[in-house]
Design a protein around this motif. Structure first.
Motif, PDB file in Angstrom:
ATOM      1  N   MET A   1       0.839  -1.173   0.000  1.00 46.30           N
ATOM      2  CA  MET A   1       0.000   0.000   0.000  1.00 46.30           C
ATOM      3  C   MET A   1       0.887   1.241   0.000  1.00 46.30           C
ATOM      4  O   MET A   1       1.811   1.335   0.801  1.00 46.30           O
ATOM      5  N   PRO A   2       0.623   2.208  -0.880  1.00 44.19           N
ATOM      6  CA  PRO A   2       1.440   3.415  -0.908  1.00 44.19           C
ATOM      7  C   PRO A   2       1.330   4.196   0.393  1.00 44.19           C
ATOM      8  O   PRO A   2       0.315   4.163   1.075  1.00 44.19           O
ATOM      9  N   ARG A   3       2.388   4.912   0.694  1.00 47.58           N
ATOM     10  CA  ARG A   3       2.384   5.776   1.869  1.00 47.58           C
ATOM     11  C   ARG A   3       1.465   6.966   1.611  1.00 47.58           C
ATOM     12  O   ARG A   3       1.151   7.278   0.479  1.00 47.58           O
ATOM     13  N   PRO A   4       1.095   7.672   2.652  1.00 47.42           N
ATOM     14  CA  PRO A   4       0.234   8.837   2.486  1.00 47.42           C
ATOM     15  C   PRO A   4       0.857   9.866   1.552  1.00 47.42           C
ATOM     16  O   PRO A   4       2.064   9.921   1.385  1.00 47.42           O
ATOM     17  N   ALA A   5       0.019  10.687   0.993  1.00 49.20           N
ATOM     18  CA  ALA A   5       0.456  11.715   0.052  1.00 49.20           C
ATOM     19  C   ALA A   5       1.484  12.635   0.683  1.00 49.20           C
ATOM     20  O   ALA A   5       1.629  12.729   1.892  1.00 49.20           O
ATOM     21  N   SER A   6       2.157  13.352  -0.179  1.00 44.49           N
ATOM     22  CA  SER A   6       3.321  14.140   0.169  1.00 44.49           C
ATOM     23  C   SER A   6       3.061  15.345   1.047  1.00 44.49           C
ATOM     24  O   SER A   6       3.975  15.877   1.637  1.00 44.49           O
ATOM     25  N   SER A   7       1.850  15.819   1.147  1.00 44.49           N
ATOM     26  CA  SER A   7       1.599  17.087   1.818  1.00 44.49           C
ATOM     27  C   SER A   7       1.935  17.053   3.309  1.00 44.49           C
ATOM     28  O   SER A   7       2.075  18.089   3.918  1.00 44.49           O
ATOM     29  N   HIS A   8       2.067  15.882   3.894  1.00 38.64           N
ATOM     30  CA  HIS A   8       2.313  15.796   5.328  1.00 38.64           C
ATOM     31  C   HIS A   8       3.695  15.263   5.665  1.00 38.64           C
ATOM     32  O   HIS A   8       3.932  14.875   6.794  1.00 38.64           O
ATOM     33  N   LEU A  22      18.442   5.297  -0.929  1.00 38.28           N
ATOM     34  CA  LEU A  22      19.860   4.941  -0.960  1.00 38.28           C
ATOM     35  C   LEU A  22      20.039   3.429  -0.818  1.00 38.28           C
ATOM     36  O   LEU A  22      20.837   2.818  -1.538  1.00 38.28           O
ATOM     37  N   THR A  23      19.297   2.814   0.056  1.00 41.56           N
ATOM     38  CA  THR A  23      19.343   1.357   0.215  1.00 41.56           C
ATOM     39  C   THR A  23      18.928   0.663  -1.072  1.00 41.56           C
ATOM     40  O   THR A  23      19.538  -0.330  -1.489  1.00 41.56           O
ATOM     41  N   PHE A  24      17.902   1.192  -1.713  1.00 44.36           N
ATOM     42  CA  PHE A  24      17.437   0.676  -3.003  1.00 44.36           C
ATOM     43  C   PHE A  24      18.566   0.748  -4.039  1.00 44.36           C
ATOM     44  O   PHE A  24      18.814  -0.214  -4.773  1.00 44.36           O
ATOM     45  N   LEU A  25      19.274   1.865  -4.087  1.00 41.08           N
ATOM     46  CA  LEU A  25      20.377   2.010  -5.040  1.00 41.08           C
ATOM     47  C   LEU A  25      21.530   1.069  -4.696  1.00 41.08           C
ATOM     48  O   LEU A  25      22.133   0.463  -5.585  1.00 41.08           O
ATOM     49  N   LEU A  71       9.787   5.387 -10.713  1.00 38.63           N
ATOM     50  CA  LEU A  71       8.602   4.535 -10.682  1.00 38.63           C
ATOM     51  C   LEU A  71       8.926   3.121 -10.212  1.00 38.63           C
ATOM     52  O   LEU A  71       8.135   2.509  -9.488  1.00 38.63           O
ATOM     53  N   THR A  72      10.102   2.613 -10.586  1.00 36.93           N
ATOM     54  CA  THR A  72      10.523   1.293 -10.114  1.00 36.93           C
ATOM     55  C   THR A  72      10.675   1.302  -8.599  1.00 36.93           C
ATOM     56  O   THR A  72      10.178   0.413  -7.904  1.00 36.93           O
ATOM     57  N   PHE A  73      11.376   2.313  -8.077  1.00 31.86           N
ATOM     58  CA  PHE A  73      11.546   2.412  -6.630  1.00 31.86           C
ATOM     59  C   PHE A  73      10.201   2.494  -5.932  1.00 31.86           C
ATOM     60  O   PHE A  73       9.936   1.773  -4.970  1.00 31.86           O
ATOM     61  N   CYS A  74       9.349   3.385  -6.402  1.00 28.73           N
ATOM     62  CA  CYS A  74       8.066   3.605  -5.732  1.00 28.73           C
ATOM     63  C   CYS A  74       7.206   2.352  -5.747  1.00 28.73           C
ATOM     64  O   CYS A  74       6.559   2.027  -4.743  1.00 28.73           O
ATOM     65  N   GLN A  75       7.221   1.636  -6.846  1.00 29.03           N
ATOM     66  CA  GLN A  75       6.435   0.404  -6.922  1.00 29.03           C
ATOM     67  C   GLN A  75       6.989  -0.645  -5.965  1.00 29.03           C
ATOM     68  O   GLN A  75       6.245  -1.276  -5.220  1.00 29.03           O
ATOM     69  N   GLU A  76       8.305  -0.831  -5.974  1.00 27.25           N
ATOM     70  CA  GLU A  76       8.921  -1.837  -5.104  1.00 27.25           C
ATOM     71  C   GLU A  76       8.775  -1.491  -3.621  1.00 27.25           C
ATOM     72  O   GLU A  76       8.598  -2.371  -2.788  1.00 27.25           O
ATOM     73  N   ALA A  77       8.865  -0.194  -3.306  1.00 30.59           N
ATOM     74  CA  ALA A  77       8.847   0.229  -1.906  1.00 30.59           C
ATOM     75  C   ALA A  77       7.443   0.572  -1.398  1.00 30.59           C
ATOM     76  O   ALA A  77       7.271   0.805  -0.207  1.00 30.59           O
ATOM     77  N   GLY A  78       6.476   0.630  -2.295  1.00 28.29           N
ATOM     78  CA  GLY A  78       5.132   1.015  -1.887  1.00 28.29           C
ATOM     79  C   GLY A  78       5.043   2.467  -1.472  1.00 28.29           C
ATOM     80  O   GLY A  78       4.327   2.823  -0.544  1.00 28.29           O
ATOM     81  N   VAL A  79       5.790   3.319  -2.162  1.00 31.77           N
ATOM     82  CA  VAL A  79       5.864   4.741  -1.849  1.00 31.77           C
ATOM     83  C   VAL A  79       5.118   5.532  -2.912  1.00 31.77           C
ATOM     84  O   VAL A  79       5.230   5.232  -4.100  1.00 31.77           O
ATOM     85  N   ASP A  80       4.387   6.540  -2.496  1.00 31.69           N
ATOM     86  CA  ASP A  80       3.695   7.431  -3.421  1.00 31.69           C
ATOM     87  C   ASP A  80       4.746   8.258  -4.168  1.00 31.69           C
ATOM     88  O   ASP A  80       5.523   8.984  -3.541  1.00 31.69           O
ATOM     89  N   PRO A  81       4.792   8.188  -5.501  1.00 34.56           N
ATOM     90  CA  PRO A  81       5.768   8.984  -6.255  1.00 34.56           C
ATOM     91  C   PRO A  81       5.673  10.485  -5.986  1.00 34.56           C
ATOM     92  O   PRO A  81       6.662  11.207  -6.091  1.00 34.56           O
ATOM     93  N   MET A  82       4.493  10.929  -5.586  1.00 36.66           N
ATOM     94  CA  MET A  82       4.299  12.352  -5.314  1.00 36.66           C
ATOM     95  C   MET A  82       4.944  12.793  -3.999  1.00 36.66           C
ATOM     96  O   MET A  82       4.994  13.979  -3.712  1.00 36.66           O
ATOM     97  N   SER A  83       5.463  11.873  -3.224  1.00 40.98           N
ATOM     98  CA  SER A  83       6.116  12.234  -1.967  1.00 40.98           C
ATOM     99  C   SER A  83       7.597  12.553  -2.140  1.00 40.98           C
ATOM    100  O   SER A  83       8.208  13.146  -1.252  1.00 40.98           O
ATOM    101  N   ILE A  84       8.172  12.185  -3.270  1.00 41.30           N
ATOM    102  CA  ILE A  84       9.625  12.332  -3.452  1.00 41.30           C
ATOM    103  C   ILE A  84      10.039  13.803  -3.573  1.00 41.30           C
ATOM    104  O   ILE A  84      10.980  14.242  -2.900  1.00 41.30           O
TER     105      ILE A  84
END
Length: 96
Positions: A1-8, A22-25, A71-84
């Protein structure tokens, strides 16, 4: 599940996200080699600076510069791309 949106996202969340990227890289030799080549950092430099706002911001900036990698990172990590981008902004300000 993606993390909450970036605004917070806050500083601690931004730091944690940068370390996750960094761990992903670090987990993939070709990704790591490209990152080191483009940043001019060696593995010892990365280890020494991993928790500095400058390297954390640079790590997120690097991710933002490559949509496919982002997009690869966000999909693998379950992170909202809009948070980066907001996390990058917070770290860039903190590093100044």
């Amino acid at each position: 599940m993606p993390r909450p949106a970036s605004s917070h996202i806050d500083l601690a969340g931004s730091e944690a996200l940068a370390l996750q990227v960094l761990t992903f890289l670090l987990s993939d030799a070709p990704r790591l080699e490209r990152f080191m080549s483009l940043t001019g950092l060696g593995s010892a430099d990365i280890r020494a600076a991993a928790e500095t706002p400058d390297l954390q911001a640079a790590t997120l900036e690097y991710l933002l510069s490559d949509e496919s990698l982002l997009l690869t990172f966000c999909q693998e990590a379950g992170v909202d791309p809009m948070s980066i981008a907001p996390a990058h902004g917070i770290l860039a300000k903190h590093g100044q």
